[in-house]
Design an enzyme around this catalytic site. Structure first.
Site, PDB file in Angstrom:
ATOM      1  CB  VAL A 154      80.772 -21.624  69.803  1.00 29.14           C
ATOM      2  CG1 VAL A 154      80.968 -23.050  69.273  1.00 29.14           C
ATOM      3  CG2 VAL A 154      79.905 -21.635  71.051  1.00 29.14           C
ATOM      4  CB  CYS A 155      84.003 -22.532  66.478  1.00 30.30           C
ATOM      5  SG  CYS A 155      84.932 -23.167  65.074  1.00 30.30           S
ATOM      6  CB  THR A 156      86.177 -18.973  63.962  1.00 29.21           C
ATOM      7  OG1 THR A 156      84.924 -19.214  63.310  1.00 29.21           O
ATOM      8  CG2 THR A 156      87.158 -20.069  63.590  1.00 29.21           C
ATOM      9  N   GLY A 157      84.109 -17.849  66.625  1.00 25.59           N
ATOM     10  CA  GLY A 157      83.440 -16.671  67.176  1.00 25.59           C
ATOM     11  C   GLY A 157      84.396 -15.822  67.990  1.00 25.59           C
ATOM     12  CB  THR A 168      89.534 -19.971  68.665  1.00 26.13           C
ATOM     13  OG1 THR A 168      88.587 -19.939  67.591  1.00 26.13           O
ATOM     14  CG2 THR A 168      90.940 -19.864  68.094  1.00 26.13           C
TER      15      THR A 168
END
Length: 320
Positions: free
Chosen positions: A104-107, A124
């Protein structure tokens, strides 16, 4: 039915919504017999972590003791900028044991650092797409969609897009009716497709500094079916067409034509999703003129025709 297990990785600087959004979606499935998930959170050493907003999250345990999950979920946040090497090593060694790998996102930056995104198409948060592509050239970064599926790998854009992705995974696991009920309970939309852009036209474009150009932007949004040619918009701004086109692009970052295209597409999508209006009427109301012109615009931008889009994402029967 055996419950699917979901392991959420925690670390200092994690974005709290990247964790709680998907967790709430998966937890919502527990209200349906046979559709629940076994949810666990874990940090490297099992110790509490502090989120980027200052909240403290207490994990269920340490990553070293975690059983291989069905779904391994890696959230984003400020902590992905300079991650603990031990966390990256753990992901590199253990992610392959999960049947489904989700960021999720910058994961996605953590997965990329562990070499888990090489050869895959991913997305991302829009602010780090360029950095991800530049730092990891073996990764195919698509900056536009809110989430991307590539085999067992699923990646999402920023924050609330993690909820969209989690709903899509629940729909895949347990069907549309359960996912839709969860979405309604959370007061969010199930209908957002993965290839929907991360931003609306108004967010993608900058707001013009000068009042006449801002007024034109508002006019376009409120009147997508009107004459929105450069000449008509320039007259509204009391500028020559050439001066208007240059000024609009300089202040918003997009050409007038591109801005109009985005607004019309968004308006058409909303009408297809939320109303029973026929496709012919929608094409006229959104300024396309004909169903064929609207079909070409949808196919180019979303990869699907209006009728198919409505079939997948409407919430009530339509009159076509």
């Amino acid at each position: 039915m055996t419950q699917r297990s979901v392991l959420v990785v925690l670390f200092d600087g994690v974005q709290s919504l990247d964790v709680t959004g998907p967790v709430e979606v998966f937890a919502g499935a527990s209200h349906f017999p046979g559709a629940g998930y076994e949810l666990r959170t874990a940090s490297l050493d099992g110790a509490p972590v502090r989120t980027g907003s200052g909240l403290t999250l207490v994990p269920d345990g340490g990553l070293a003791d975690a059983e291989p999950p069905h779904t391994l979920l890696v959230p984003g946040g400020e902590g992905t900028r300079n991650p603990d090497p031990a966390l990256v090593d753990w992901l590199r060694d253990h992610a392959a044991h999960a049947e489904r790998l989700v960021s999720v996102c910058t994961g996605a930056l953590l997965l990329a650092a562990a070499g888990l995104l090489d050869g895959h198409r991913v997305t991302t948060h829009w602010t780090v797409c360029e950095h991800l592509a530049r730092s990891y050239p073996a990764v195919e970064v698509d900056p536009d969609p809110i989430f991307v599926r590539d085999g067992r790998l699923a990646t999402s854009a920023g924050v609330t897009a993690g909820i969209d992705l989690a709903l899509a995974l629940v729909e895949e696991d347990h069907g549309r009716d359960i996912a839709l009920t969860i979405a309604r309970h959370l007061v969010v939309f199930l209908r957002r497709p993965g290839n929907q852009a991360q931003f609306s036209a108004q967010l993608t474009a900058q707001t013009a500094r000068r009042e006449p150009l801002r007024e034109v932007q508002h006019w376009i949004t409120e009147h997508p079916g009107d004459d929105l040619s450069v000449e008509a918009l320039a007259a509204r701004a009391r500028l020559s067409p050439r001066h208007f086109a240059r000024a609009f692009q300089a202040e918003t970052g997009v050409t007038p034509g591109r801005y109009v295209d985005r607004v019309r597409l968004e308006h058409a999508r909303r009408l297809l999703e939320d109303t029973t209006d026929g496709i012919t009427g929608i094409s006229r109301a959104c300024g396309y003129g004909t169903p064929e012109a609207m079909r070409r615009a949808f196919t180019k931008a979303l990869g699907t025709a209006p009728a198919e889009y409505r079939r997948r994402f409407r919430t009530q029967p339509a009159i076509d």
